[in-house]
Every structure is written in structure tokens, then in C-alpha cells.
Design a protein around this motif. Sequence first.
Motif, PDB file in Angstrom:
ATOM      1  N   VAL A  75      46.336  44.826  39.817  1.00  0.00           N
ATOM      2  CA  VAL A  75      47.298  43.752  40.049  1.00  0.00           C
ATOM      3  C   VAL A  75      46.564  42.423  39.897  1.00  0.00           C
ATOM      4  O   VAL A  75      45.772  42.038  40.755  1.00  0.00           O
ATOM      5  CB  VAL A  75      47.947  43.847  41.449  1.00  0.00           C
ATOM      6  N   PHE A  76      46.816  41.758  38.766  1.00  0.00           N
ATOM      7  CA  PHE A  76      46.207  40.459  38.498  1.00  0.00           C
ATOM      8  C   PHE A  76      47.203  39.347  38.818  1.00  0.00           C
ATOM      9  O   PHE A  76      48.414  39.588  38.920  1.00  0.00           O
ATOM     10  CB  PHE A  76      45.797  40.340  37.033  1.00  0.00           C
ATOM     11  N   VAL A 135      43.678  49.713  45.048  1.00  0.00           N
ATOM     12  CA  VAL A 135      44.374  48.746  44.203  1.00  0.00           C
ATOM     13  C   VAL A 135      43.460  47.542  44.007  1.00  0.00           C
ATOM     14  O   VAL A 135      43.007  46.935  44.981  1.00  0.00           O
ATOM     15  CB  VAL A 135      45.704  48.304  44.841  1.00  0.00           C
ATOM     16  N   MET A 136      43.166  47.219  42.753  1.00  0.00           N
ATOM     17  CA  MET A 136      42.316  46.061  42.474  1.00  0.00           C
ATOM     18  C   MET A 136      43.175  44.817  42.326  1.00  0.00           C
ATOM     19  O   MET A 136      44.136  44.794  41.551  1.00  0.00           O
ATOM     20  CB  MET A 136      41.494  46.252  41.200  1.00  0.00           C
ATOM     21  N   LEU A 137      42.820  43.768  43.086  1.00  0.00           N
ATOM     22  CA  LEU A 137      43.512  42.489  43.045  1.00  0.00           C
ATOM     23  C   LEU A 137      42.579  41.437  42.456  1.00  0.00           C
ATOM     24  O   LEU A 137      41.415  41.350  42.849  1.00  0.00           O
ATOM     25  CB  LEU A 137      43.922  42.055  44.451  1.00  0.00           C
ATOM     26  N   ILE A 138      43.098  40.631  41.525  1.00  0.00           N
ATOM     27  CA  ILE A 138      42.300  39.539  40.962  1.00  0.00           C
ATOM     28  C   ILE A 138      43.186  38.308  40.800  1.00  0.00           C
ATOM     29  O   ILE A 138      44.288  38.387  40.259  1.00  0.00           O
ATOM     30  CB  ILE A 138      41.681  39.916  39.599  1.00  0.00           C
ATOM     31  N   GLY A 139      42.681  37.167  41.287  1.00  0.00           N
ATOM     32  CA  GLY A 139      43.361  35.882  41.100  1.00  0.00           C
ATOM     33  C   GLY A 139      42.437  34.917  40.379  1.00  0.00           C
ATOM     34  O   GLY A 139      41.214  34.974  40.542  1.00  0.00           O
ATOM     35  N   PHE A 140      43.023  34.014  39.594  1.00  0.00           N
ATOM     36  CA  PHE A 140      42.210  33.086  38.801  1.00  0.00           C
ATOM     37  C   PHE A 140      43.060  31.876  38.431  1.00  0.00           C
ATOM     38  O   PHE A 140      44.255  31.995  38.191  1.00  0.00           O
ATOM     39  CB  PHE A 140      41.707  33.777  37.523  1.00  0.00           C
TER      40      PHE A 140
END
Length: 340
Positions: free
Chosen positions: A260-261, A317-322
Motif C-alpha cells: 500500500v503506497f 502489509v508494506m506501507l510507503i508514503g512519499f
Amino acid sequence: MRGDILGIKSYIKAVAGYLPGKIEKNDLTKRLTKKTGIYERHLADENECASDLAVQVAERMFAQYAIEREQIDFIILCTQSPDYFLPTTACLLQEKLHLSKHCGAFDFNLGCSGYIYGLSIAKGLVETGQAKQVLLLTAETYSKYIHPGDETVKPLFGDGATATLIAAVQSDVEGIHSFEFGTDGSGADSLIVPAGALRNPYGKTSIIEQVDDYGNRRTNYHINMNGSEITNFALNVVPETVQNILGKAGLEKRDIDYYVFHQANKFMLDFLQQKCELQGLPFWNDPSNCGNTVSNSVPLAITQLLEAEKALALGKVMLIGFGVGLSWAGCIVDLSHVPR
């Protein structure tokens, strides 16, 4: 990822999202709409502020999960559109939500990476014994920063709020872990509101209107975004971030139940899925009905994921914000403690 001994671990126990009732639809014939996959956005009313949205989503979560508000030890708000310069909006929320006066409260100012930062702060509070239950809120009204004549950003951003409850669990398994953070302040001008705060104060800084070659209008008091720079930045830092998180967790790409990006737009997410070599793996990509909601985007996607994949185990669950900062962050969360 397993802890060394049985002890207190932090887990996400509840999550909820809220989108304002006012809907603005994008022109389906426009190339930008087709490229971004954003068909509509929810916008705050003229007199509706971040705290109003935060109250709506917190009350929704309390009711949905039967949470006892007096058990909340800390309230943290991530926002870049606070009600006031001061006081802290989280303090206003303590009163509006009728939380205990022994509840800690503070805001922090971050954009698209902010939810990950919030999880890290909540984990620290819980696992050091300073709090048993932390209410992490995100709330943004970016629409108020956008010039109505700027079609480069207007069709992209929507408003909203989310609420997440992080609580202590006796376990030898980590519930929120493998954090990765990054910052490149040299790219601050790529997404900025140049005037209105204390560097270029409101009332003392002249309004400078800009019109680009395509007739888009903005001033130094509105969001100024270099879309190509933001895209290049994301394509550069996200693949390495994915690998670093996997390395810290001792996992392979196929071990992750879902990726989940930050839901910036469909075009960027498609590109990132390819660049990170995640084709064929569970990857969430649906900004269609809300657009880029900044710090709300990852938790909003989590609520959609939990609803859509009710039968799927979501222990990793992998979370990434940018985005704005420039800032990026990621981690792995176990969502199996969230009732569906």
C-alpha cells in the motif's frame, strides 16, 4: 519479524476514514484525468477545517469499533492545514472529542509520509509504556491552498481525514516494524506554499500572480508544484525504500501480503509498481474517488483494502508514503488485529 521476548508490542486495532460531502468531479475528457485515474475529489466546505474532519472520523471510529474514549492516553494529529498557527489543533480535538484531560496531545506537520511517521511515534509511546492506546489522526484541507484557476493541481488533491487506534498487545511478534525514513530538503520548492506563514508573512508579502503557458493561474499564496520533479523523486527513492524495509524485516517481496503506497495518482503508482518489480503481487492502486489526500492517503487505502479483501490474511502489509518535504517513509504493519 519476531521480538526477543514476550512483551508489549504495538498493533493497529482500528482504522476509519472520512471524506467530506462536497464532491467535485474531474472532466473525463481531459488527458490529465485519464492519466491520473482520479475521477472525483471530496472538498471541505468554506468554513470546514481540519479539526472538523478529524472529529467526524474519530466519532465514526469510536462508534464502529465500540472504543471507550476515556481509555485514549494520547492524541496525535498529522496535518499541514491546522485550524490556527496556535494553539495546537490536537488540543482542540481533546475537548471536542471529550477525551480525558490526562490525555497527551500534539500536532506534527508532514504530508504524504506523515502517516508512517505517526505510526512510529505511536509505537514509541506504547512500547516504552508511556501510553496504552494512542489515537493517530490525519486531516487535510489542501483544497484551500489551491488556486481555482490552476488545473495542474486542482484535479489532483482532495480533502479528508482518518483515525487509527494503536494499542498495546502482549506478544512476541512485532505489529508495526521495519521502519525506513528519508529526507531531501533541497527539493522543498517542488511542492510549496511560498507565502502566508512567517518566512513570507501574510499582509507583508505582495501577492505575485503567475500564469503558465497553458493558462494555469496561481499565486505565491497557493500551492506551487513541480509535478515532474515530484515524480522523478518518487521513482528514485521508493524502490530502494522497498528493499531496505524488506532487508530489515528479513522478508522477500513475495512474503508481503499487500503493498500500500501513497495514493498519488494511478499513473505514478503503475510506474512505481513496475520500477519496484512488484508486478503480479498484491498492490493497492485506487485514487479514483478521492484523489491525492496527502497524509490521509495510506490509511484511507487501508480502509478500502480491509473492505475489499475481507478473506485475505493481512499480517504483513508494506506501507510507503512519499512527497512534500521532500520526505519519504515506510514500514510493515500487521492488520490482523483490526476487526472486519
